[in-house]
Design a protein around this motif. Structure first.
Motif, PDB file in Angstrom:
ATOM      1  N   LEU A  28       0.824  -1.207   0.000  1.00  0.00           N
ATOM      2  CA  LEU A  28       0.000   0.000   0.000  1.00  0.00           C
ATOM      3  C   LEU A  28       0.860   1.260   0.000  1.00  0.00           C
ATOM      4  N   VAL A  29       1.907   1.255   0.806  1.00  0.00           N
ATOM      5  CA  VAL A  29       2.799   2.418   0.858  1.00  0.00           C
ATOM      6  C   VAL A  29       3.466   2.624  -0.498  1.00  0.00           C
ATOM      7  N   ASP A  30       3.904   1.528  -1.125  1.00  0.00           N
ATOM      8  CA  ASP A  30       4.543   1.630  -2.443  1.00  0.00           C
ATOM      9  C   ASP A  30       3.580   2.209  -3.475  1.00  0.00           C
ATOM     10  N   GLU A  31       2.325   1.765  -3.413  1.00  0.00           N
ATOM     11  CA  GLU A  31       1.350   2.257  -4.377  1.00  0.00           C
ATOM     12  C   GLU A  31       1.074   3.741  -4.178  1.00  0.00           C
ATOM     13  N   VAL A  32       0.918   4.152  -2.927  1.00  0.00           N
ATOM     14  CA  VAL A  32       0.679   5.571  -2.642  1.00  0.00           C
ATOM     15  C   VAL A  32       1.882   6.402  -3.080  1.00  0.00           C
ATOM     16  N   ALA A  33       3.096   5.898  -2.806  1.00  0.00           N
ATOM     17  CA  ALA A  33       4.309   6.622  -3.188  1.00  0.00           C
ATOM     18  C   ALA A  33       4.376   6.824  -4.696  1.00  0.00           C
ATOM     19  N   ASP A  34       4.091   5.757  -5.447  1.00  0.00           N
ATOM     20  CA  ASP A  34       4.132   5.867  -6.903  1.00  0.00           C
ATOM     21  C   ASP A  34       3.104   6.881  -7.400  1.00  0.00           C
ATOM     22  N   HIS A  35       1.916   6.857  -6.809  1.00  0.00           N
ATOM     23  CA  HIS A  35       0.862   7.795  -7.205  1.00  0.00           C
ATOM     24  C   HIS A  35       1.285   9.237  -6.927  1.00  0.00           C
ATOM     25  N   LEU A  36       1.830   9.473  -5.734  1.00  0.00           N
ATOM     26  CA  LEU A  36       2.181  10.840  -5.348  1.00  0.00           C
ATOM     27  C   LEU A  36       3.328  11.387  -6.196  1.00  0.00           C
ATOM     28  N   TYR A  37       4.360  10.575  -6.411  1.00  0.00           N
ATOM     29  CA  TYR A  37       5.493  11.059  -7.196  1.00  0.00           C
ATOM     30  C   TYR A  37       5.106  11.273  -8.655  1.00  0.00           C
ATOM     31  N   THR A  38       4.233  10.421  -9.186  1.00  0.00           N
ATOM     32  CA  THR A  38       3.762  10.615 -10.561  1.00  0.00           C
ATOM     33  C   THR A  38       2.947  11.903 -10.667  1.00  0.00           C
ATOM     34  N   ALA A  39       2.069  12.145  -9.691  1.00  0.00           N
ATOM     35  CA  ALA A  39       1.261  13.368  -9.704  1.00  0.00           C
ATOM     36  C   ALA A  39       2.140  14.610  -9.599  1.00  0.00           C
ATOM     37  N   ALA A  40       3.165  14.547  -8.738  1.00  0.00           N
ATOM     38  CA  ALA A  40       4.064  15.687  -8.582  1.00  0.00           C
ATOM     39  C   ALA A  40       4.856  15.943  -9.861  1.00  0.00           C
ATOM     40  N   GLU A  41       5.318  14.873 -10.493  1.00  0.00           N
ATOM     41  CA  GLU A  41       6.073  15.020 -11.743  1.00  0.00           C
ATOM     42  C   GLU A  41       5.196  15.644 -12.826  1.00  0.00           C
ATOM     43  N   ARG A  42       3.920  15.256 -12.832  1.00  0.00           N
ATOM     44  CA  ARG A  42       2.978  15.810 -13.797  1.00  0.00           C
ATOM     45  C   ARG A  42       2.853  17.323 -13.628  1.00  0.00           C
ATOM     46  N   LEU A  43       2.754  17.760 -12.377  1.00  0.00           N
ATOM     47  CA  LEU A  43       2.635  19.189 -12.103  1.00  0.00           C
ATOM     48  C   LEU A  43       3.928  19.932 -12.441  1.00  0.00           C
ATOM     49  N   GLU A  44       5.064  19.316 -12.142  1.00  0.00           N
ATOM     50  CA  GLU A  44       6.347  19.948 -12.468  1.00  0.00           C
ATOM     51  C   GLU A  44       6.491  20.145 -13.975  1.00  0.00           C
ATOM     52  N   ARG A 262      12.586   5.696 -13.624  1.00  0.00           N
ATOM     53  CA  ARG A 262      13.053   6.936 -12.995  1.00  0.00           C
ATOM     54  C   ARG A 262      12.059   7.451 -11.965  1.00  0.00           C
ATOM     55  N   THR A 263      10.758   7.341 -12.280  1.00  0.00           N
ATOM     56  CA  THR A 263       9.737   7.781 -11.325  1.00  0.00           C
ATOM     57  C   THR A 263       9.724   6.908 -10.089  1.00  0.00           C
ATOM     58  N   LEU A 264       9.813   5.595 -10.283  1.00  0.00           N
ATOM     59  CA  LEU A 264       9.776   4.678  -9.144  1.00  0.00           C
ATOM     60  C   LEU A 264      11.012   4.846  -8.262  1.00  0.00           C
ATOM     61  N   ARG A 265      12.157   5.119  -8.872  1.00  0.00           N
ATOM     62  CA  ARG A 265      13.366   5.326  -8.067  1.00  0.00           C
ATOM     63  C   ARG A 265      13.299   6.604  -7.261  1.00  0.00           C
ATOM     64  N   ALA A 266      12.474   7.534  -7.717  1.00  0.00           N
ATOM     65  CA  ALA A 266      12.298   8.775  -6.954  1.00  0.00           C
ATOM     66  C   ALA A 266      11.427   8.568  -5.730  1.00  0.00           C
ATOM     67  N   ALA A 267      10.793   7.380  -5.629  1.00  0.00           N
ATOM     68  CA  ALA A 267       9.934   7.077  -4.499  1.00  0.00           C
ATOM     69  C   ALA A 267      10.646   6.102  -3.572  1.00  0.00           C
ATOM     70  N   PRO A 268      11.484   6.593  -2.645  1.00  0.00           N
ATOM     71  CA  PRO A 268      12.261   5.700  -1.806  1.00  0.00           C
ATOM     72  C   PRO A 268      11.383   4.915  -0.847  1.00  0.00           C
ATOM     73  N   LEU A 269      11.833   3.707  -0.505  1.00  0.00           N
ATOM     74  CA  LEU A 269      11.130   2.908   0.492  1.00  0.00           C
ATOM     75  C   LEU A 269      11.221   3.597   1.852  1.00  0.00           C
ATOM     76  N   VAL A 270      10.137   3.586   2.590  1.00  0.00           N
ATOM     77  CA  VAL A 270      10.094   4.225   3.899  1.00  0.00           C
ATOM     78  C   VAL A 270      10.366   3.159   4.949  1.00  0.00           C
ATOM     79  N   ALA A 271      11.316   3.379   5.748  1.00  0.00           N
ATOM     80  CA  ALA A 271      11.679   2.378   6.750  1.00  0.00           C
ATOM     81  C   ALA A 271      10.581   2.209   7.762  1.00  0.00           C
ATOM     82  N   GLY A 272      10.358   0.964   8.198  1.00  0.00           N
ATOM     83  CA  GLY A 272       9.317   0.710   9.181  1.00  0.00           C
ATOM     84  C   GLY A 272       9.772   0.975  10.574  1.00  0.00           C
TER      85      GLY A 272
END
Length: 272
Positions: A28-44, A262-272
């Motif tokens: 779930l965290v990975d999916e949210v991260a991918d969504h957020l970074y993709t949305a941010a890249e779109r705006l940039e 490149r987009t996925l690499r911009a979304a680092p894993l968040v440590a638990g």
């Protein structure tokens, strides 16, 4: 630190803390991260300042505790496809690119006698590679549609149906390029038009695919019609159609693989 000065990373930390105990937490965290970074890249890409782009993406997604509460109370069944394609789209796109390159080369020996050594076995190999390339293209198109719209909606189903029809037609009648190539080209063009702002691929390649794919599809019809009218097999032109279409998809899918990685690499894993 990312261009957004850690805004998304901090959000993911808060989100994780609110969803402790879920077996699919990392998914779930990975999916949210991918969504957020993709949305941010779109705006940039539209000219928004990086930090502002990250802030807007977060604002649109919602307060982390509320999102965590909703995700915690919702079964994960709706995330399976999006998670699969978020993680596998670069691999599938790269594999599709490689398969199209092999299909373009093999079609010279399998669909024509230009090499002077055609035989049924070579035709079967060529047909199998073209069919495999079409099938992988269908998977890529599903992934791009999911990235563009966030779900498998009716147009995505229709696009997939077109691509699967082209796959079956290519397997059974690979040499009849006028049957399968225009259908696959239509699926590619439709996807490009729907995903022009999803940043699965670069704008230049998206436009090129949207314009050139249907033109090559029409060219395959014209070549076949001329061959039937004149009694000329048009082997070189048929192979040229497959090779040109394959080269276009090799370039486009390679670009998709690179951009999504490149987009996925911009979304680092968040440590638990």
């Amino acid at each position: 630190m990312a261009a957004g000065n850690g805004l998304i990373e901090d959000y993911l930390v808060a989100l994780r803390q609110g969803m402790r105990g879920r077996g699919d937490l990392q998914d779930l965290v990975d999916e949210v991260a991918d969504h957020l970074y993709t949305a941010a890249e779109r705006l940039e890409a539209l000219g928004t300042d990086p930090r502002e782009a990250h802030a807007r993406a977060l604002a649109r997604f919602g307060e982390p505790r509320l999102v965590a509460s909703l995700l915690t109370s919702t079964p994960s069944k709706g995330t399976v496809l999006s998670l699969f394609f978020a993680r596998r789209l670069p691999v599938v796109a790269a594999l599709a690119s490689l398969t199209w390159a092999l299909a373009a080369v093999s079609s010279f020996f399998g669909l024509t006698e230009l090499s002077g050594s055609w035989d049924p076995q070579r035709y079967l190999v060529s047909a199998a590679l073209i069919g495999a390339a079409c099938l992988l293209t269908a998977l890529v198109l599903v992934g791009v549609n999911i990235r563009a719209k966030g779900r498998v909606d009716p147009p995505a189903v229709a696009i997939t149906g077109l691509a699967l029809f082209a796959t079956l037609a290519a397997l059974l009648l690979a040499w009849v390029v006028a049957l399968w190539m225009p259908v696959l080209a239509a699926a590619v063009t439709w996807t490009c038009l729907r995903a022009r702002r999803s940043h699965a691929g670069s704008p230049a390649f998206t436009v090129a695919l949207a314009i050139l794919a249907p033109l090559l599809g029409l060219a395959s019809i014209a070549v076949s019609a001329y061959g039937i009218a004149t009694g000329n097999g048009m082997e070189a032109a048929i192979w040229g159609s497959v090779a040109a279409f394959g080269a276009l998809l090799v370039a486009g899918f390679s670009d998709i693989a690179f951009r999504v990685v490149r987009t996925l690499r911009a979304a680092p894993l968040v440590a638990g």
